[in-house]
Scaffold this motif. Sequence first.
Motif, PDB file in Angstrom:
ATOM      1  N   GLN A   1      -0.693  46.725  -3.674  1.00 37.76           N
ATOM      2  CA  GLN A   1      -1.107  46.930  -2.339  1.00 37.76           C
ATOM      3  C   GLN A   1      -1.209  45.613  -1.777  1.00 37.76           C
ATOM      4  O   GLN A   1      -1.526  44.520  -2.079  1.00 37.76           O
ATOM      5  CB  GLN A   1      -2.582  47.726  -2.596  1.00 37.76           C
ATOM      6  N   TYR A   2      -1.523  45.924  -0.250  1.00 38.59           N
ATOM      7  CA  TYR A   2      -2.023  44.853   0.649  1.00 38.59           C
ATOM      8  C   TYR A   2      -3.168  43.965  -0.048  1.00 38.59           C
ATOM      9  O   TYR A   2      -3.835  44.824  -0.749  1.00 38.59           O
ATOM     10  CB  TYR A   2      -2.319  45.218   1.889  1.00 38.59           C
TER      11      TYR A   2
ATOM     12  N   VAL B   1      -7.238  32.853   9.990  1.00 32.97           N
ATOM     13  CA  VAL B   1      -6.553  33.497  11.082  1.00 32.97           C
ATOM     14  C   VAL B   1      -4.854  33.019  11.265  1.00 32.97           C
ATOM     15  O   VAL B   1      -4.030  33.793  11.475  1.00 32.97           O
ATOM     16  CB  VAL B   1      -7.047  33.352  12.472  1.00 32.97           C
TER      17      VAL B   1
ATOM     18  N   GLN C   1      -3.292  34.686   8.537  1.00 33.63           N
ATOM     19  CA  GLN C   1      -2.778  36.007   8.924  1.00 33.63           C
ATOM     20  C   GLN C   1      -1.583  36.174   9.560  1.00 33.63           C
ATOM     21  O   GLN C   1      -0.511  36.958   9.392  1.00 33.63           O
ATOM     22  CB  GLN C   1      -3.976  36.576   9.525  1.00 33.63           C
TER      23      GLN C   1
ATOM     24  N   ALA D   1       0.825  33.937   9.555  1.00 38.53           N
ATOM     25  CA  ALA D   1       1.927  33.395   8.969  1.00 38.53           C
ATOM     26  C   ALA D   1       2.679  34.400   8.145  1.00 38.53           C
ATOM     27  O   ALA D   1       3.810  34.580   7.952  1.00 38.53           O
ATOM     28  CB  ALA D   1       1.453  32.215   8.235  1.00 38.53           C
ATOM     29  N   ASP D   2       1.688  35.012   7.134  1.00 40.44           N
ATOM     30  CA  ASP D   2       2.459  35.988   6.269  1.00 40.44           C
ATOM     31  C   ASP D   2       1.512  37.021   5.832  1.00 40.44           C
ATOM     32  O   ASP D   2       1.554  37.712   4.613  1.00 40.44           O
ATOM     33  CB  ASP D   2       2.955  35.333   5.012  1.00 40.44           C
TER      34      ASP D   2
ATOM     35  N   THR E   1      -7.026  35.764  17.409  1.00 39.04           N
ATOM     36  CA  THR E   1      -8.449  36.080  16.899  1.00 39.04           C
ATOM     37  C   THR E   1      -8.256  36.844  15.718  1.00 39.04           C
ATOM     38  O   THR E   1      -7.096  37.279  15.335  1.00 39.04           O
ATOM     39  CB  THR E   1      -9.130  36.771  17.900  1.00 39.04           C
ATOM     40  N   ARG E   2      -9.221  36.827  14.813  1.00 33.84           N
ATOM     41  CA  ARG E   2      -9.092  37.710  13.492  1.00 33.84           C
ATOM     42  C   ARG E   2      -8.688  39.078  13.608  1.00 33.84           C
ATOM     43  O   ARG E   2      -9.137  39.869  14.832  1.00 33.84           O
ATOM     44  CB  ARG E   2     -10.480  37.667  13.071  1.00 33.84           C
ATOM     45  N   SER E   3      -7.632  39.259  12.967  1.00 33.80           N
ATOM     46  CA  SER E   3      -7.279  40.995  13.098  1.00 33.80           C
ATOM     47  C   SER E   3      -8.387  41.978  12.797  1.00 33.80           C
ATOM     48  O   SER E   3      -8.961  42.066  11.977  1.00 33.80           O
ATOM     49  CB  SER E   3      -5.994  41.136  12.332  1.00 33.80           C
TER      50      SER E   3
ATOM     51  N   ARG F   1      -7.516  44.231   9.988  1.00 32.66           N
ATOM     52  CA  ARG F   1      -7.482  43.578   8.497  1.00 32.66           C
ATOM     53  C   ARG F   1      -8.955  43.488   8.201  1.00 32.66           C
ATOM     54  O   ARG F   1      -9.553  43.604   7.120  1.00 32.66           O
ATOM     55  CB  ARG F   1      -7.058  42.131   8.260  1.00 32.66           C
ATOM     56  N   ASP F   2      -9.997  43.618   9.174  1.00 36.17           N
ATOM     57  CA  ASP F   2     -11.417  43.154   9.026  1.00 36.17           C
ATOM     58  C   ASP F   2     -11.707  44.632   8.678  1.00 36.17           C
ATOM     59  O   ASP F   2     -12.592  44.900   7.816  1.00 36.17           O
ATOM     60  CB  ASP F   2     -12.180  42.699   9.984  1.00 36.17           C
TER      61      ASP F   2
ATOM     62  N   GLY G   1      -3.196  50.544   7.728  1.00 37.57           N
ATOM     63  CA  GLY G   1      -1.862  50.801   7.707  1.00 37.57           C
ATOM     64  C   GLY G   1      -1.099  50.754   6.301  1.00 37.57           C
ATOM     65  O   GLY G   1      -0.149  50.182   5.960  1.00 37.57           O
ATOM     66  N   LEU G   2      -2.179  51.192   5.371  1.00 43.27           N
ATOM     67  CA  LEU G   2      -1.871  51.109   3.864  1.00 43.27           C
ATOM     68  C   LEU G   2      -0.875  52.122   3.504  1.00 43.27           C
ATOM     69  O   LEU G   2      -1.113  53.275   3.671  1.00 43.27           O
ATOM     70  CB  LEU G   2      -3.210  51.062   2.980  1.00 43.27           C
TER      71      LEU G   2
ATOM     72  N   GLN H   1       6.147  39.822   8.090  1.00 44.37           N
ATOM     73  CA  GLN H   1       5.012  39.218   8.938  1.00 44.37           C
ATOM     74  C   GLN H   1       5.520  37.619   9.148  1.00 44.37           C
ATOM     75  O   GLN H   1       5.509  37.038  10.378  1.00 44.37           O
ATOM     76  CB  GLN H   1       3.651  39.227   8.643  1.00 44.37           C
TER      77      GLN H   1
ATOM     78  N   TYR I   1       2.405  45.916  18.236  1.00 45.72           N
ATOM     79  CA  TYR I   1       1.909  45.604  16.776  1.00 45.72           C
ATOM     80  C   TYR I   1       1.164  44.233  16.878  1.00 45.72           C
ATOM     81  O   TYR I   1       1.624  43.377  17.444  1.00 45.72           O
ATOM     82  CB  TYR I   1       3.043  45.493  15.937  1.00 45.72           C
TER      83      TYR I   1
ATOM     84  N   ALA J   1      -0.160  42.114  14.773  1.00 46.72           N
ATOM     85  CA  ALA J   1       0.072  40.797  14.222  1.00 46.72           C
ATOM     86  C   ALA J   1       1.178  40.223  14.384  1.00 46.72           C
ATOM     87  O   ALA J   1       1.249  39.020  14.300  1.00 46.72           O
ATOM     88  CB  ALA J   1       0.182  41.139  12.936  1.00 46.72           C
TER      89      ALA J   1
ATOM     90  N   GLN K   1      -0.421  38.190  17.481  1.00 50.23           N
ATOM     91  CA  GLN K   1      -0.989  36.944  16.833  1.00 50.23           C
ATOM     92  C   GLN K   1       0.201  35.767  16.695  1.00 50.23           C
ATOM     93  O   GLN K   1       0.051  34.501  17.119  1.00 50.23           O
ATOM     94  CB  GLN K   1      -1.684  37.217  15.548  1.00 50.23           C
TER      95      GLN K   1
END
Lengths: 391, 391
Positions: A67-68, A260, A263, A265-266, B18-20, B23-24, B40-41, B104, B128, B130, B133
Amino acid sequence: MPVSAALPRPSQRSGGTTRSPVRDLLALTENPDVISFAGGLPAPEHFDLDGLRRSFDAALRQPGGLQYSTSEGNPALREFIADRYTSQGLPTTRDEILVTTGSQQALSLLAMSLLDPGDTVFVERPSYLAALQAFTLAGARVVGVPTTADGIDLDALDRLAEQHRPKLMYTVPTFQNPTGTSLGITTREGLAALASRHGFRIIEDEPYRELRYSGDPLPYLACFANEHVITVGSFSKVLAPGLRLGWIRTRTDIHSTVVVTKQAADLHTSTVDQAAAAHYVTGGGLETSLERIRAAYGERRDAMLAALPQTLPTGSTWSTPHGGMFVWVTLPTGHDSTRHLSAAIGQSVAYVPGAPFYAERPDPATLRLSFTTYEPATIREGLSRLERSFG
Amino acid sequence: MPVSAALPRPSQRSGGTTRSPVRDLLALTENPDVISFAGGLPAPEHFDLDGLRRSFDAALRQPGGLQYSTSEGNPALREFIADRYTSQGLPTTRDEILVTTGSQQALSLLAMSLLDPGDTVFVERPSYLAALQAFTLAGARVVGVPTTADGIDLDALDRLAEQHRPKLMYTVPTFQNPTGTSLGITTREGLAALASRHGFRIIEDEPYRELRYSGDPLPYLACFANEHVITVGSFSKVLAPGLRLGWIRTRTDIHSTVVVTKQAADLHTSTVDQAAAAHYVTGGGLETSLERIRAAYGERRDAMLAALPQTLPTGSTWSTPHGGMFVWVTLPTGHDSTRHLSAAIGQSVAYVPGAPFYAERPDPATLRLSFTTYEPATIREGLSRLERSFG
């Protein structure tokens, strides 16, 4: 408006980076007739394929194994890395470790996180060329700092720092790529003091540190200036490069920025590879691997150092590293190792010319030899071919 | 000179990212009491753990399975990807495919390869996040293009292109993230014509394309403007995201630039993960996986779409996607989905507010629901909780 407009050109920043000649030389090593001292490849016969296969098997039995996962990385792996620093005299917590897709990504993330176009980065003369690529791509101005037998020339660094106001200095303190030399303890202390005094950060890149065959361990640069030094590590040389697992020991004031950037980057590094590596190292596999690799590479280094006096033209000098993968050769003045390469390849032996390792004003007489890929007998055969190429 | 100077601050460019929040929000999904439509799993019970374990085992029996490999990627894997494009009406050779560490990284490499600071990138409104970002980190100016029920508003795009002279447009043409909608064939044709006329490139990001549950396949944008369109793909949604395997179908004039940028980013993608994936897909595993996943996700989409009319406040609208993972909801004017989120979490259900998906001027009434993570019964339970949160 035209019916069809021209396509835009690639970015200017990417024009500053050139294809790595070392990686292009990998093509050469695929010809089994060539003995190539060019690559920086670990010896594949010392990869613990069976042990790692068991660890991948275990990783792929865990729920979530495919999984992610979080951008920071596998908690057990980060814990292991932090504990290892702590046991080596550099107290570190899991939260300070960010797993990266190889240490090359660590450099690229730090370049993007710390540098804006036009900022100055100092590197050793010579330095690791894929680091030069990462800084160039970030739009930085890369300035080489002169080195001595004991590593960095601190007086020169002091003057250059006054003049250029660098944001960052990049160094491989132990068994450097390409020279194989290590910064002495006084140089480490002095370098840390200069970083603190001039207010620049240091990236200390330590992929070879654990590959020591003689002499005593040296303290991390971070031990002398903990807030100024970002330490980067890698499993590529001690487990296997194909896993692409490295890490950053970040500092508090840059941590969230680096996460960040990771995130963007990949998202995160391979969940499977991280879980397999965590299983392997927490089960004690790293120590066993290291013992085997150190014994083999130590013999290979000895074989190369013993043969070099007969191999190289009179007046050549070379480094005598206590560890790592490389010997750095300076041929007598007037020699050009890039021009000589075709003669060497004519004898079915290869090396990397030294020029690409310089940010500026390359020394054409230098070249890098890797001693890790072959058994001692093959090293001797390769070096006698190299001797013939000079004949 | 001061005895100790202040540390330099992180780069300005990284300050713009900024932090996604998505993902948080992953942190939330770790509480098993919360039914989270936020992530989005992919559904982990549909990962073929046994099949992939066999493929990793095979990969780790090959010589070179753990060694460094080329930046371009595993030849067998690239061949498979190229052949699949060809069979889908987009003739492609292996040399046009570059494997990336997830899609990504594909976006991040293309941003660095194609954009200089200040260049303009167009994205859909919404897009999207990311991707936003990655473009922001490259220093680009990101401009949103209005969308209609059929995707991009081409008249608006034409006017905006005249005004902003973009270098690039980023689009997810099929089952878009976040809206779930697809560009119709006429829109695809018109978009390609505008790229050609105004001289901008298109990144067509297709992570969801193979997840179609109804309706007929649509042609790739690259079929209409082959030299202007860079197609990006991923195994994350069809095999497993934890492998971090994506790719770029590059074009001749940018290929070497993208390869160099890849070298600087992480040298290459995990040798092991690539070899395992190549073994799995060339053995027919992808088709079997896809059939299973499509059947399961199709049911889940139907369950969500059937329950939404009772769930949402009167006057809400939502997309009815033919595939992918997401339904996009617009609440009646006056609603603010970000403010409402705490009420939802109070009922142990979560979604992603729509605001972060907009490059500029967010619509606060929007939100994204993912339908792939849970069985239909759990989806119904989650939506009845969401209904109560509005009550």
